[in-house]
Enzyme design. Structure first.
Site, PDB file in Angstrom:
ATOM      1  N   PRO A  38      48.235  31.743  39.730  1.00  0.00           N
ATOM      2  CA  PRO A  38      49.032  31.701  40.959  1.00  0.00           C
ATOM      3  C   PRO A  38      48.528  32.698  41.995  1.00  0.00           C
ATOM      4  O   PRO A  38      47.961  33.728  41.629  1.00  0.00           O
ATOM      5  CB  PRO A  38      50.445  32.088  40.486  1.00  0.00           C
ATOM      6  CG  PRO A  38      50.269  32.791  39.190  1.00  0.00           C
ATOM      7  CD  PRO A  38      48.997  32.257  38.578  1.00  0.00           C
ATOM      8  N   ASP A  39      48.720  32.390  43.281  1.00  0.00           N
ATOM      9  CA  ASP A  39      48.403  33.406  44.292  1.00  0.00           C
ATOM     10  C   ASP A  39      49.614  34.334  44.410  1.00  0.00           C
ATOM     11  O   ASP A  39      50.509  34.308  43.552  1.00  0.00           O
ATOM     12  CB  ASP A  39      47.979  32.766  45.624  1.00  0.00           C
ATOM     13  CG  ASP A  39      49.107  32.021  46.323  1.00  0.00           C
ATOM     14  OD1 ASP A  39      50.264  32.044  45.833  1.00  0.00           O
ATOM     15  OD2 ASP A  39      48.842  31.401  47.376  1.00  0.00           O
ATOM     16  N   PHE A  40      49.660  35.181  45.423  1.00  0.00           N
ATOM     17  CA  PHE A  40      50.757  36.145  45.527  1.00  0.00           C
ATOM     18  C   PHE A  40      51.879  35.661  46.429  1.00  0.00           C
ATOM     19  O   PHE A  40      53.045  35.768  46.079  1.00  0.00           O
ATOM     20  CB  PHE A  40      50.215  37.490  46.052  1.00  0.00           C
ATOM     21  CG  PHE A  40      49.252  38.118  45.098  1.00  0.00           C
ATOM     22  CD1 PHE A  40      49.698  38.915  44.069  1.00  0.00           C
ATOM     23  CD2 PHE A  40      47.885  37.883  45.206  1.00  0.00           C
ATOM     24  CE1 PHE A  40      48.820  39.477  43.149  1.00  0.00           C
ATOM     25  CE2 PHE A  40      46.982  38.441  44.304  1.00  0.00           C
ATOM     26  CZ  PHE A  40      47.455  39.234  43.272  1.00  0.00           C
ATOM     27  N   ARG A  41      51.518  35.111  47.609  1.00  0.00           N
ATOM     28  CA  ARG A  41      52.529  34.921  48.646  1.00  0.00           C
ATOM     29  C   ARG A  41      52.909  33.486  48.953  1.00  0.00           C
ATOM     30  O   ARG A  41      53.701  33.266  49.860  1.00  0.00           O
ATOM     31  CB  ARG A  41      52.066  35.628  49.933  1.00  0.00           C
ATOM     32  CG  ARG A  41      51.970  37.130  49.746  1.00  0.00           C
ATOM     33  CD  ARG A  41      51.520  37.891  50.961  1.00  0.00           C
ATOM     34  NE  ARG A  41      51.458  39.324  50.647  1.00  0.00           N
ATOM     35  CZ  ARG A  41      50.457  39.900  49.966  1.00  0.00           C
ATOM     36  NH1 ARG A  41      49.423  39.191  49.573  1.00  0.00           N
ATOM     37  NH2 ARG A  41      50.495  41.194  49.691  1.00  0.00           N
ATOM     38  N   ASN A 112      40.116  39.468  44.694  1.00  0.00           N
ATOM     39  CA  ASN A 112      40.580  38.979  43.402  1.00  0.00           C
ATOM     40  C   ASN A 112      40.151  39.868  42.251  1.00  0.00           C
ATOM     41  O   ASN A 112      39.088  40.473  42.270  1.00  0.00           O
ATOM     42  CB  ASN A 112      40.097  37.538  43.180  1.00  0.00           C
ATOM     43  CG  ASN A 112      40.662  36.597  44.228  1.00  0.00           C
ATOM     44  OD1 ASN A 112      41.605  36.952  44.937  1.00  0.00           O
ATOM     45  ND2 ASN A 112      40.105  35.419  44.339  1.00  0.00           N
ATOM     46  N   ILE A 113      41.009  39.891  41.249  1.00  0.00           N
ATOM     47  CA  ILE A 113      40.738  40.712  40.069  1.00  0.00           C
ATOM     48  C   ILE A 113      40.491  39.822  38.857  1.00  0.00           C
ATOM     49  O   ILE A 113      40.485  40.285  37.729  1.00  0.00           O
ATOM     50  CB  ILE A 113      41.914  41.683  39.791  1.00  0.00           C
ATOM     51  CG1 ILE A 113      43.235  40.904  39.719  1.00  0.00           C
ATOM     52  CG2 ILE A 113      41.990  42.752  40.875  1.00  0.00           C
ATOM     53  CD1 ILE A 113      44.425  41.766  39.336  1.00  0.00           C
ATOM     54  N   ASP A 114      40.281  38.542  39.100  1.00  0.00           N
ATOM     55  CA  ASP A 114      40.113  37.609  37.976  1.00  0.00           C
ATOM     56  C   ASP A 114      38.659  37.468  37.515  1.00  0.00           C
ATOM     57  O   ASP A 114      38.373  36.807  36.522  1.00  0.00           O
ATOM     58  CB  ASP A 114      40.705  36.231  38.327  1.00  0.00           C
ATOM     59  CG  ASP A 114      40.124  35.635  39.608  1.00  0.00           C
ATOM     60  OD1 ASP A 114      38.941  35.874  39.926  1.00  0.00           O
ATOM     61  OD2 ASP A 114      40.871  34.901  40.302  1.00  0.00           O
ATOM     62  N   HIS A 131      39.589  45.124  45.612  1.00  0.00           N
ATOM     63  CA  HIS A 131      40.810  45.575  44.944  1.00  0.00           C
ATOM     64  C   HIS A 131      40.566  45.894  43.469  1.00  0.00           C
ATOM     65  O   HIS A 131      41.477  45.817  42.654  1.00  0.00           O
ATOM     66  CB  HIS A 131      41.937  44.557  45.136  1.00  0.00           C
ATOM     67  CG  HIS A 131      42.403  44.462  46.570  1.00  0.00           C
ATOM     68  ND1 HIS A 131      43.208  43.461  47.055  1.00  0.00           N
ATOM     69  CD2 HIS A 131      42.151  45.279  47.635  1.00  0.00           C
ATOM     70  CE1 HIS A 131      43.447  43.661  48.354  1.00  0.00           C
ATOM     71  NE2 HIS A 131      42.808  44.747  48.726  1.00  0.00           N
ATOM     72  N   CYS A 142      44.320  62.490  35.322  1.00  0.00           N
ATOM     73  CA  CYS A 142      43.052  63.217  35.178  1.00  0.00           C
ATOM     74  C   CYS A 142      41.834  62.307  35.349  1.00  0.00           C
ATOM     75  O   CYS A 142      40.704  62.778  35.320  1.00  0.00           O
ATOM     76  CB  CYS A 142      42.999  63.941  33.841  1.00  0.00           C
ATOM     77  SG  CYS A 142      42.712  62.859  32.425  1.00  0.00           S
ATOM     78  N   CYS A 163      47.202  58.584  28.394  1.00  0.00           N
ATOM     79  CA  CYS A 163      45.937  59.306  28.334  1.00  0.00           C
ATOM     80  C   CYS A 163      45.771  60.037  27.004  1.00  0.00           C
ATOM     81  O   CYS A 163      46.719  60.636  26.484  1.00  0.00           O
ATOM     82  CB  CYS A 163      45.906  60.308  29.476  1.00  0.00           C
ATOM     83  SG  CYS A 163      44.372  61.219  29.597  1.00  0.00           S
ATOM     84  N   GLY A 204      40.960  31.218  51.084  1.00  0.00           N
ATOM     85  CA  GLY A 204      42.019  31.491  50.115  1.00  0.00           C
ATOM     86  C   GLY A 204      42.684  32.848  50.216  1.00  0.00           C
ATOM     87  O   GLY A 204      43.076  33.417  49.208  1.00  0.00           O
ATOM     88  N   GLU A 231      46.530  27.606  55.311  1.00  0.00           N
ATOM     89  CA  GLU A 231      47.217  27.935  56.560  1.00  0.00           C
ATOM     90  C   GLU A 231      46.310  28.793  57.427  1.00  0.00           C
ATOM     91  O   GLU A 231      45.390  29.433  56.931  1.00  0.00           O
ATOM     92  CB  GLU A 231      48.513  28.707  56.252  1.00  0.00           C
ATOM     93  CG  GLU A 231      48.254  29.883  55.297  1.00  0.00           C
ATOM     94  CD  GLU A 231      49.461  30.785  55.035  1.00  0.00           C
ATOM     95  OE1 GLU A 231      50.513  30.590  55.653  1.00  0.00           O
ATOM     96  OE2 GLU A 231      49.312  31.720  54.227  1.00  0.00           O
TER      97      GLU A 231
END
Ligand code: OAD
Ligand code: ZN
Length: 272
Positions: A38-41, A112-114, A131, A142, A163, A204, A231
């Protein structure tokens, strides 16, 4: 050197004539929705519209560093779903790789972090993960790196890792950039690159998070900016050479590849 037709064909023409050979690509969660992430918004399907069970004060808190300091559990409740591994790149990811294979990709800036761009074959040195990613994890106090296998265990068990450094006990998190944290230095070292580009493709993303959202603005006025997105966002469309390809990005990318005569090659690359 202006773009005569603000259409997909006009953009394809530029590339075919060799007038666009330093392409910067900027991407966001929308290029991975057809992979099942899924996207975020997006109003109903986006991650932020589906976090009621976490009882957050506001949706973005799940990625907010101050909130995380006091309450890391919501992030770790969600982390399993965000963790890369079980998804396949989309044809849009393959299109970025095809640009690279043709020697046209100057840089890809992704939010993206995927890690799907990398999985599609785009080499590391072409990707700016603005990101961050799940590739590394460390203590937020630390900064000491934390073992990969223990992080995977924590995510699997939805538990909060701490940690291991003597006397620290700080919270550990994947090195994805939370709200309130700095972007990686390589973002700032490369953020002016769009100035040197001769074509910009944005796909995207809602372009709603700074400083990433400012990247297309670094393109010179004579650099066509193509937006392939559901959009219109980020003021793209306001400059004379901006090109809007509104709708599904896989569809938009197929259209552009078709106009370039690359469609079979793209489909084959994606099917690999
Ligand atoms: P958003 O969810 O804000 O925006 C996704 C954009 O993609 C929207 O404009 C959608 O309309 C569009 N979209 C979705 N599916 C699409 C499809 N199949 N074809 C074409 N367009 C589609 O995601 P991002 O812009 O990536 O940051 O969000 C930016 C940052 O906000 C993320 O990196 C994340 C988030 O909070 C952090 O977690 C730090
Ligand atoms: Zn520590």
């Amino acid at each position: 050197r202006t773009l005569k037709a603000r259409t997909v064909d006009g953009v394809a023409q530029l590339i075919k004539e060799g007038r666009a050979k330093k392409v910067v690509v900027m991407t966001g969660a929308g290029i991975s929705t057809s992979a099942g992430i899924p996207d975020f918004r997006s109003p109903d399907t986006g991650l932020y519209a589906n976090l009621q069970r976490l009882n957050l004060p506001f949706a973005e808190a799940v990625f907010d560093i101050s909130y995380f300091r006091n309450n890391p559990l919501p992030f770790y409740t969600l982390a399993q779903e965000l963790f890369p591994g079980k998804y396949r790149p989309t044809i849009t990811h393959s299109f970025i790789n095809l640009l690279h294979q043709k020697g046209l990709l100057m840089k890809l800036f992704t939010q993206n972090i995927d890690c799907l761009e990398r999985e599609a074959g785009v080499p590391d040195d072409k990707i700016i993960e603005a990101h961050g990613s799940f590739a590394r994890q460390s203590c937020i106090e630390c900064r000491k790196p934390y073992p990969r296998d223990l992080m995977e265990k924590a995510i699997r068990e939805k538990s909060v890792p701490r940690c291991l450094e003597d006397g620290c006990g700080g919270l550990v998190k994947p090195e994805i950039v939370f709200f309130g944290e700095q972007l990686p230095s390589e973002f700032f070292a490369n953020r002016h690159l769009p100035e040197e580009a001769d074509l910009c493709i944005v796909m995207g993303t809602s372009l709603s998070v700074q400083p990433f959202a400012s990247l297309p603005g670094f393109c010179t006025d004579s650099t066509p900016r193509v937006l392939i997105n559901q959009e219109q966002v980020g003021g793209i469309g306001l400059r004379p050479d901006d090109v809007l390809v509104l709708g599904d990005c896989d569809e938009g990318v197929r259209k552009l590849a078709g106009a370039l005569g690359w469609l079979d090659e793209l489909e084959a690359l994606w099917a690999k």
